[in-house]
Design a protein around this motif. Structure first.
Motif: not given
Length: 97
Positions: A39-40, A42-44, A46-47, A50
């Motif tokens: 994962l990028s 940014r994705q990490l 974001h998670e 969340q």
């Protein structure tokens, strides 16, 4: 990056849930790594946000948990695991590996 400390000491059931959430993400990360996925940053991030949001909602809610709802400790365990992955990934890329 700094880990967000738990608000209260964990009781044994919360500790189990925290460890289960942490372990689930780490198993998924190992599975993904074996297949060459990642994962990028940014994705990490974001998670992580969340999972932290889910934990805060769970802590503030006075409603009983029904169905597949997870506890705040489980969500915080997942968020901490994602932070660990992000930190490791960042260290790996900064070393040029």
């Amino acid at each position: 990056m700094q880990d967000i400390p738990m608000r209260n000491p964990l009781n044994p059931s919360e500790e189990r849930e925290y460890q289960a959430g942490f372990a689930r993400i780490m198993r998924f990360a190992e599975h993904a790594r074996q297949r060459g996925w990642h994962l990028s940053d940014r994705q990490l991030v974001h998670e992580i946000l969340q999972r932290e949001r889910a934990a805060q909602i769970r802590e503030k809610s006075s409603l009983p948990m029904l169905g597949e709802a997870r506890s705040a400790a489980w969500n915080r365990g997942q968020a901490d695991a994602l932070r660990t992955i992000l930190r490791t990934q960042h260290e790996r890329y900064s070393k040029g590996l």
